[in-house]
Design an enzyme around this catalytic site. Structure first.
Site, PDB file in Angstrom:
ATOM      1  N   HIS A 189      -4.252  14.757   9.408  1.00  0.00           N
ATOM      2  CA  HIS A 189      -3.886  15.985  10.130  1.00  0.00           C
ATOM      3  C   HIS A 189      -4.880  16.113  11.290  1.00  0.00           C
ATOM      4  CE1 HIS A 189      -2.947  16.999   5.869  1.00  0.00           C
ATOM      5  NE2 HIS A 189      -1.974  17.756   6.331  1.00  0.00           N
TER       6      HIS A 189
ATOM      7  N   ASP B  12      -8.290  17.292  10.250  1.00  0.00           N
ATOM      8  CA  ASP B  12      -9.103  16.401   9.392  1.00  0.00           C
ATOM      9  C   ASP B  12     -10.074  15.587  10.231  1.00  0.00           C
ATOM     10  OD1 ASP B  12      -7.251  17.146   7.441  1.00  0.00           O
ATOM     11  OD2 ASP B  12      -6.102  15.283   7.645  1.00  0.00           O
TER      12      ASP B  12
ATOM     13  N   GLU C 219       8.515  16.582   4.687  1.00  0.00           N
ATOM     14  CA  GLU C 219       7.989  16.387   3.333  1.00  0.00           C
ATOM     15  C   GLU C 219       8.342  17.581   2.457  1.00  0.00           C
ATOM     16  OE1 GLU C 219       3.877  15.105   3.049  1.00  0.00           O
ATOM     17  OE2 GLU C 219       3.669  16.240   1.182  1.00  0.00           O
TER      18      GLU C 219
ATOM     19  N   GLU D 114       6.714  13.191  -1.972  1.00  0.00           N
ATOM     20  CA  GLU D 114       5.479  13.189  -2.746  1.00  0.00           C
ATOM     21  C   GLU D 114       5.806  13.367  -4.223  1.00  0.00           C
ATOM     22  OE1 GLU D 114       2.016  15.458  -1.397  1.00  0.00           O
ATOM     23  OE2 GLU D 114       1.632  15.928  -3.503  1.00  0.00           O
TER      24      GLU D 114
ATOM     25  N   ASP E  83       4.380   9.866  -0.502  1.00  0.00           N
ATOM     26  CA  ASP E  83       3.003  10.279  -0.784  1.00  0.00           C
ATOM     27  C   ASP E  83       2.747   9.961  -2.243  1.00  0.00           C
ATOM     28  OD1 ASP E  83       2.288  10.972   1.728  1.00  0.00           O
ATOM     29  OD2 ASP E  83       2.005  13.120   1.330  1.00  0.00           O
TER      30      ASP E  83
ATOM     31  N   ASP F 126      -2.465  16.706  -7.175  1.00  0.00           N
ATOM     32  CA  ASP F 126      -2.724  15.559  -6.288  1.00  0.00           C
ATOM     33  C   ASP F 126      -3.632  14.507  -6.913  1.00  0.00           C
ATOM     34  OD1 ASP F 126      -1.133  16.527  -4.269  1.00  0.00           O
ATOM     35  OD2 ASP F 126      -2.774  17.207  -2.994  1.00  0.00           O
TER      36      ASP F 126
HETATM   37  C1  XLS Z   1       0.358  19.435   0.682  1.00  0.00           C
HETATM   38  C2  XLS Z   1       0.949  18.316   1.371  1.00  0.00           C
HETATM   39  C3  XLS Z   1       0.259  17.870   2.657  1.00  0.00           C
HETATM   40  C4  XLS Z   1       1.150  16.989   3.472  1.00  0.00           C
HETATM   41  C5  XLS Z   1       0.724  16.817   4.895  1.00  0.00           C
HETATM   42  O1  XLS Z   1       0.680  19.746  -0.444  1.00  0.00           O
HETATM   43  O2  XLS Z   1       1.046  17.257   0.463  1.00  0.00           O
HETATM   44  O3  XLS Z   1      -0.950  17.268   2.375  1.00  0.00           O
HETATM   45  O4  XLS Z   1       1.292  15.726   2.900  1.00  0.00           O
HETATM   46  O5  XLS Z   1       0.561  18.023   5.533  1.00  0.00           O
HETATM   47 CA    CA Z   2       1.731  15.191   0.751  1.00  0.00          CA
HETATM   48 CA    CA Z   3       0.436  17.627  -2.666  1.00  0.00          CA
END
Ligand code: XLS
Ligand code: CA
Ligand code: CA
Length: 439
Positions: free
Chosen positions: A101, A104, A232, A268, A296, A309
């Site tokens: 991002h 980051d 996403e 994800e 992801d 995560d």
């Molecule tokens: C948050 C998301 C984020 C996206 C990118 O839950 O996974 O990290 O992948 O903004």
């Molecule tokens: Ca993500």
């Molecule tokens: Ca996440």
């Protein structure tokens, strides 16, 4: 030059029998699997925000991680150190891609102009390091959720100044992503949703989100950015309801607003399970609709209802994921991005290596098991046989649109003794388990 992770040499493939915790047991980048190398199949990427920024903070405590740049005070110096550390990490882990991002990689300034200056300076450093190492940008994205200005949303904020501000940030991120040769660009709507419908004009918010994405498509076209746009999905967190809830919701949104030609999805695993789906379900739905763009790679905790995560270690899930990805013909220009963080208690730099090794080996194992499963042809043959009745007779006529309720009713009156076949779930699960265990 400073070495940020002196305790680790390059992590290499040593095979299943090795006792070395800093070696791969399954990930052998140059090994051919079918017609591609493992490296080409898996397209691993490191997530800048978790691995080089997050420090283990949670609702109940401050950062626990000890990082080699913690002694620095100046935010731009920290940003530079992180960039060098990131490329050293990618080299040592043999990871070809990264994702970030805007916030980051470079600190926000006291004005938008200063923020852009910081970004330009760090982007130039990233470019130099990319040229030196051959590492590539899987995707760039813009953080439109952390700063309090986005408390009510970005493109779906009730305040038009926020919409304009968000547009300026995405414009800049698109330019940088293009300049760094980014292969994709991600939109995750992390506050594009609502807390309560009592204060929300849902129709205007969705219309505005679509306007925003159309503007992004137009601008990308204008500057010649050729990367794939990805949305996403995530059902909730940080808002109670996120507009990009799941693949099904995203498909509906894209078609409603004429955006379907321009976007695919970045799936994800943890977001899939938060939405009450399996990871494989989201991959399958995306695949059969031609929108499976990127992944992801992480996992949630079966007992926790939020986005933990974690690094993906569940070989059953990675096998089914790779099964879908192989049937998709791969993910390129997408890849497998480790949107995963080490646990708060795993606070040492070396834990970053253990986390990525665990994830890379779990996906390499999954790739080998999925390839084996496809070679047996067991699932495809069973499924083809299960739906056989649609290939001839009345089934064929249904599929070809040649009959309606009247013809079907006449047919059913003559054929009301129906015979069904077994679903054989347990047998198929045993075949799957064998493929996983025999790799
Ligand atoms: C948050 C998301 C984020 C996206 C990118 O839950 O996974 O990290 O992948 O903004
Ligand atoms: Ca993500
Ligand atoms: Ca996440």
């Amino acid at each position: 030059m400073t070495e940020y992770f002196p305790e680790v040499e390059q992590v290499r493939f040593e095979g299943k029998a090795t006792d070395n915790p800093l070696a791969f047991r399954y990930y052998d980048p140059k090994r051919m699997v079918g017609d591609k190398t493992m490296e080409e199949h898996l397209r691993f990427s490191v997530a800048y925000w978790h691995t080089f920024v997050a420090g283990g903070r949670d609702m109940f405590g401050s950062d626990s991680a000890k990082r080699p740049w913690d002694h620095l005070a100046d935010p731009m110096e920290i940003a530079q150190a992180r960039a060098y550390a990131a490329f050293e990490f990618m080299e040592k882990m043999q990871i070809p891609f990264f994702c970030f991002h805007d916030v980051d990689v470079a600190p926000e300034g006291s004005s938008l102009k200063e923020t852009f200056r910081n970004l330009d300076e760090i982007a130039a450093l990233l470019k130099e390091l990319m040229e030196k190492t051959g590492k590539r940008l899987l995707w760039g994205t813009c953080n439109l959720f952390s700063h309090p200005r986005f408390m009510h949303g970005a493109a779906t904020s009730p305040n038009a100044d926020v919409f304009a501000y968000a547009a300026a940030r995405v414009k800049k991120c698109l330019e940088i992503t293009k300049d760094l040769g980014g292969e994709n660009y991600v939109f995750w709507g992390g506050r594009e949703g609502y807390e309560t419908l009592l204060n929300t004009d849902l129709k205007l918010e969705l219309d505005n989100l679509a306007r925003f994405l159309h503007m992004a498509v137009d601008y990308a076209h204008k500057i010649g950015f050729k990367g794939q746009f990805l949305i996403e999905p995530k059902p909730m967190e940080p808002t109670k309801h996120q507009y990009d809830f799941d693949v099904a919701a995203v498909l509906g949104f894209l078609h409603t607003y004429g955006l379907e030609k321009h976007f695919k999805v970045n799936i994800e695993a943890n977001h899939a399970t938060l939405a009450g789906h399996t990871f494989q379900h989201e991959l399958r739905l995306a695949r059969v609709n031609g929108v499976l763009g990127s992944v992801d790679a992480n996992q949630g905790d079966e007992l926790l209802g939020w986005d933990t995560d974690q690094f993906p270690t569940n070989v059953y899930a990675t096998t089914l994921a790779m099964y879908e990805i192989l049937l998709n013909g791969g993910l390129a220009p997408g890849g497998l991005n480790f949107d995963a963080k080490v646990r708060r208690g795993s606070f040492e730099p070396i834990d970053l290596f253990y986390g990525h090794i665990a994830g890379m080996d779990a996906f390499a194992h999954g790739l080998l098991a999925a390839e084996r499963l496809l070679e047996t042809g067991a699932l495809e043959e069973f499924v083809a046989e299960r739906y056989n009745s649609y290939r001839t007779g009345i089934g064929e006529q249904i599929v070809q649109g040649k009959v309606g309720f009247e013809e079907l009713s006449a047919y059913a009156l003559e054929h009301d003794r129906i015979s069904l076949g077994s679903g054989r779930q347990e047998l198929l699960e045993t075949i799957l388990n064998r493929c996983i265990l025999e790799v």
